[in-house]
Design a protein around this motif. Structure first.
Motif, PDB file in Angstrom:
ATOM      1  N   ILE A 102     -73.446  -9.733  96.475  1.00 52.89           N
ATOM      2  CA  ILE A 102     -74.313 -10.428  95.517  1.00 52.89           C
ATOM      3  C   ILE A 102     -75.772 -10.164  95.843  1.00 52.89           C
ATOM      4  N   LYS A 103     -76.113 -10.205  97.117  1.00 54.48           N
ATOM      5  CA  LYS A 103     -77.498  -9.911  97.508  1.00 54.48           C
ATOM      6  C   LYS A 103     -77.860  -8.455  97.224  1.00 54.48           C
ATOM      7  N   VAL A 134     -76.967 -19.422  94.311  1.00 49.28           N
ATOM      8  CA  VAL A 134     -77.461 -18.058  94.495  1.00 49.28           C
ATOM      9  C   VAL A 134     -78.986 -17.994  94.429  1.00 49.28           C
ATOM     10  N   GLY A 135     -79.613 -18.830  93.614  1.00 48.32           N
ATOM     11  CA  GLY A 135     -81.059 -18.789  93.478  1.00 48.32           C
ATOM     12  C   GLY A 135     -81.813 -19.524  94.557  1.00 48.32           C
ATOM     13  N   CYS A 157     -71.621 -17.178  81.546  1.00 50.36           N
ATOM     14  CA  CYS A 157     -72.640 -17.612  82.508  1.00 50.36           C
ATOM     15  C   CYS A 157     -72.586 -16.673  83.698  1.00 50.36           C
ATOM     16  N   HIS A 158     -73.666 -15.925  83.919  1.00 46.23           N
ATOM     17  CA  HIS A 158     -73.729 -14.984  85.042  1.00 46.23           C
ATOM     18  C   HIS A 158     -74.091 -15.774  86.288  1.00 46.23           C
ATOM     19  N   LEU A 159     -73.142 -15.891  87.219  1.00 46.78           N
ATOM     20  CA  LEU A 159     -73.306 -16.762  88.382  1.00 46.78           C
ATOM     21  C   LEU A 159     -74.212 -16.178  89.450  1.00 46.78           C
ATOM     22  N   ALA A 160     -74.573 -14.896  89.327  1.00 41.27           N
ATOM     23  CA  ALA A 160     -75.491 -14.283  90.287  1.00 41.27           C
ATOM     24  C   ALA A 160     -76.937 -14.317  89.797  1.00 41.27           C
ATOM     25  N   GLY A 161     -77.172 -14.929  88.641  1.00 41.94           N
ATOM     26  CA  GLY A 161     -78.534 -15.129  88.171  1.00 41.94           C
ATOM     27  C   GLY A 161     -79.119 -14.033  87.311  1.00 41.94           C
ATOM     28  N   GLU A 162     -78.328 -13.035  86.917  1.00 41.75           N
ATOM     29  CA  GLU A 162     -78.864 -11.969  86.071  1.00 41.75           C
ATOM     30  C   GLU A 162     -79.205 -12.519  84.689  1.00 41.75           C
ATOM     31  N   LYS A 163     -80.358 -12.097  84.120  1.00 41.96           N
ATOM     32  CA  LYS A 163     -80.840 -12.668  82.866  1.00 41.96           C
ATOM     33  C   LYS A 163     -81.083 -11.647  81.764  1.00 41.96           C
ATOM     34  N   GLU A 164     -80.912 -10.370  82.020  1.00 37.06           N
ATOM     35  CA  GLU A 164     -81.316  -9.364  81.045  1.00 37.06           C
ATOM     36  C   GLU A 164     -80.191  -8.866  80.148  1.00 37.06           C
ATOM     37  N   ASN A 165     -78.936  -9.028  80.554  1.00 37.59           N
ATOM     38  CA  ASN A 165     -77.842  -8.359  79.852  1.00 37.59           C
ATOM     39  C   ASN A 165     -76.851  -9.328  79.215  1.00 37.59           C
ATOM     40  N   SER A 189     -67.213 -20.860  94.024  1.00 39.18           N
ATOM     41  CA  SER A 189     -67.635 -20.970  95.419  1.00 39.18           C
ATOM     42  C   SER A 189     -66.984 -19.896  96.281  1.00 39.18           C
ATOM     43  N   ALA A 190     -65.695 -19.624  96.016  1.00 36.83           N
ATOM     44  CA  ALA A 190     -65.008 -18.602  96.802  1.00 36.83           C
ATOM     45  C   ALA A 190     -65.638 -17.235  96.597  1.00 36.83           C
ATOM     46  N   VAL A 191     -65.938 -16.880  95.357  1.00 33.79           N
ATOM     47  CA  VAL A 191     -66.506 -15.557  95.068  1.00 33.79           C
ATOM     48  C   VAL A 191     -67.905 -15.414  95.661  1.00 33.79           C
ATOM     49  N   VAL A 192     -68.770 -16.426  95.478  1.00 36.08           N
ATOM     50  CA  VAL A 192     -70.146 -16.291  95.980  1.00 36.08           C
ATOM     51  C   VAL A 192     -70.203 -16.379  97.497  1.00 36.08           C
ATOM     52  N   SER A 193     -69.137 -16.884  98.146  1.00 29.99           N
ATOM     53  CA  SER A 193     -69.088 -16.911  99.608  1.00 29.99           C
ATOM     54  C   SER A 193     -68.506 -15.617 100.171  1.00 29.99           C
ATOM     55  N   ILE A 194     -67.380 -15.188  99.623  1.00 33.51           N
ATOM     56  CA  ILE A 194     -66.700 -13.994 100.138  1.00 33.51           C
ATOM     57  C   ILE A 194     -67.521 -12.735  99.863  1.00 33.51           C
TER      58      ILE A 194
END
Length: 496
Positions: free
Chosen positions: A357-358, A29-30, A407-415, A347-352
């Motif tokens: 996510i964006k 994602v990053g 582990c937040h797979l979309a890269g969020e770091k604040e919560n 992989s399935a979630v970040v692809s579908i």
């Protein structure tokens, strides 16, 4: 005279996109190439020609290559299986395939009757079909007794003897009950997805028969708080397939059907680690040791291939599972998906859900927690650790020597604290474990290990009973907690 050598056909870099669906891209994602369809951003690694791997030029990630056509075909199979017995169009080439009349009335015309049953015509392909269950169920008393004895642990032989029926009649009645349960659930599922604008889901992938090693995996997704199950699928087809493939070739259509594999050498399994950090780290090591990164079956020493039906490579079923889920979330605005530490599901979630996510309208999260962790415990001090080849950012906490990590797979770091307090996959784990406990005699029956097709109706029946009839300690069903019903359904209401 010089003779020219025939030119070898040039294999395309990526499998051809189907219906604008291209699932072969960078899944970090990053990375700036995340979701990129530009073939110049990648290199195909053919160290093993039978297992090509996509390598991102920017971040070096190496997701396995998938056949887009096979993912679409698997989605079609899933839809046909799930709509079996429902009043819905069954034409594989029709865009209304699997869309039930009960929830999509605008797609069909009422087209007279067949006896006392309603007939419909599809507005798209003009095909006609009959709602088999629109009439009165004159066998509901026998079916209620059958279900009551099945849920209280009676053996099939005893049920047949007490109800004076032969085994074939028993399984026929079980299939009829499963169809009626799917019909009931179709209405409640549509209502849930239409009104739940903010939704938290939990998914898990496990074996259908834990003691069989037959390769049949079961993926389920439920609402994370109430436990209402919104979907479940198997990488198993009850009917056989003519062409099955030993090796996975994503550039060939039909590669998703597995041939019986040869046995692998036994590997020394490491004992389970005690600490949560060690468990997460060992899981990353186990994943990287797989011959196929996104295939949990690829490092299984032996697969007792079913004697009836055929297996489907798990990655295609999991991708199809989330594709169908995404099509149902049309009205959803904010979504969270909690899952175990499994790269196939990631992989399935970040692809579908790439576009979501964006747009930051979805939160895919790995969850790992000790069994003693319960919902009213709160996170204490938080430690951040980067783990695995992917350098995933894990947040760990402890409360009275009980640990949890996310582990937040979309890269969020604040919560991190918020997700440590709320993210959980406990509901789906308990659902699957209860199914195994409820039907342990059938699940673990030696003759059924190579014939899992007999369990398929039980999955649909148990899902309907769990969602609409089973009450928790507060006396409410999952459907009541989601505001879909005002009271639990009785078996008579479920079957009529």
């Amino acid at each position: 005279m010089m003779t020219s050598q025939p030119l070898q056909p040039i294999q395309p870099l990526l499998p051809k996109a189907v219906e604008h669906l291209q699932l072969n891209h960078c899944k970090t994602v990053g990375c700036c190439n995340y979701g990129s369809k530009n073939i110049d951003d990648y290199v195909i690694q053919r160290t093993n020609p039978e297992r090509p791997t996509l390598v991102c030029r920017e971040c070096g990630a190496f997701p396995p290559v998938l056949s887009n056509q096979d993912v679409v075909d698997e989605l079609t199979r899933v839809k046909v299986t799930q709509s079996s017995g429902l009043p819905a169009c069954s034409n594989p080439k029709c865009e209304n395939l699997g869309l039930a009349v009960l929830t999509h009335r605008h797609l069909y015309h009422a087209f007279g009757y067949s006896g006392d049953r309603q007939r419909y015509r599809c507005k798209c392909c003009q095909g006609t079909f009959v709602d088999r269950w629109s009439g009165f169920n004159n066998k509901h008393l026998v079916q209620q007794k059958l279900l009551a004895m099945l849920f209280t642990g009676y053996a099939i032989r005893d049920i047949c003897r007490r109800l004076s029926m032969n085994p074939k009649t028993f399984y026929d009645q079980l299939s009829h009950i499963a169809s009626r349960c799917r019909r009931q659930l179709a209405m409640f599922d549509a209502r849930l997805f239409k009104h739940a604008q903010n939704l938290s889901l939990a998914s898990n992938l496990t074996t259908l028969q834990p003691k069989s090693s037959n390769g049949v995996l079961w993926i389920s997704t439920c609402e994370a708080t109430s436990g209402y199950v919104v979907g479940q699928h198997l990488n198993y087809q009850a009917s056989d397939h003519d062409e099955k493939h030993l090796e996975h070739d994503p550039f060939q259509v039909g590669t998703r059907f597995m041939a019986p594999p040869s046995a692998l050498l036994e590997t020394n399994t490491t004992p389970p680690s005690q600490g949560i950090l060690a468990r997460v780290d060992n899981k990353y090591r186990e994943v990287l040791s797989r011959p196929q990164l996104e295939d949990p079956l690829s490092n299984q020493a032996r697969i007792n291939y079913p004697t009836k039906g055929c297996l489907i490579r798990p990655q295609y079923t999991v991708y199809a599972h989330y594709l169908q889920l995404a099509s149902q979330l049309e009205y959803n605005q904010q979504l969270a998906i909690f899952m175990p530490q499994e790269p196939l599901m990631r992989s399935a979630v970040v692809s579908i859900f790439l576009d979501r996510i964006k747009a930051k309208t979805i939160h895919p999260i790995y969850v790992e927690q000790d069994e003693q962790w319960h919902s009213d415990m709160e996170a204490d001090r938080i430690d951040i650790v980067l783990l695995g080849w992917w350098r995933d950012r894990w947040a760990f906490t402890r409360n009275k020597d009980i640990s949890k990590g996310i582990c937040h797979l979309a890269g969020e770091k604040e919560n991190e604290r918020y997700w440590l307090n709320t993210a959980t996959d406990r509901a789906v784990l308990q659902y699957q474990q209860r199914f195994h406990d409820q039907f342990a005699q059938l699940v673990n029956e030696p003759r059924r290990k190579l014939r899992p097709a007999g369990l398929l109706p039980l999955l649909d029946i148990y899902r309907a009973w769990h969602n609409l009839c089973r009450q928790d300690r507060t006396g409410q069903t999952p459907a009541q907690q989601m505001g879909l019903t005002s009271a639990p359904l009785t078996l008579e209401q479920l079957l009529n």
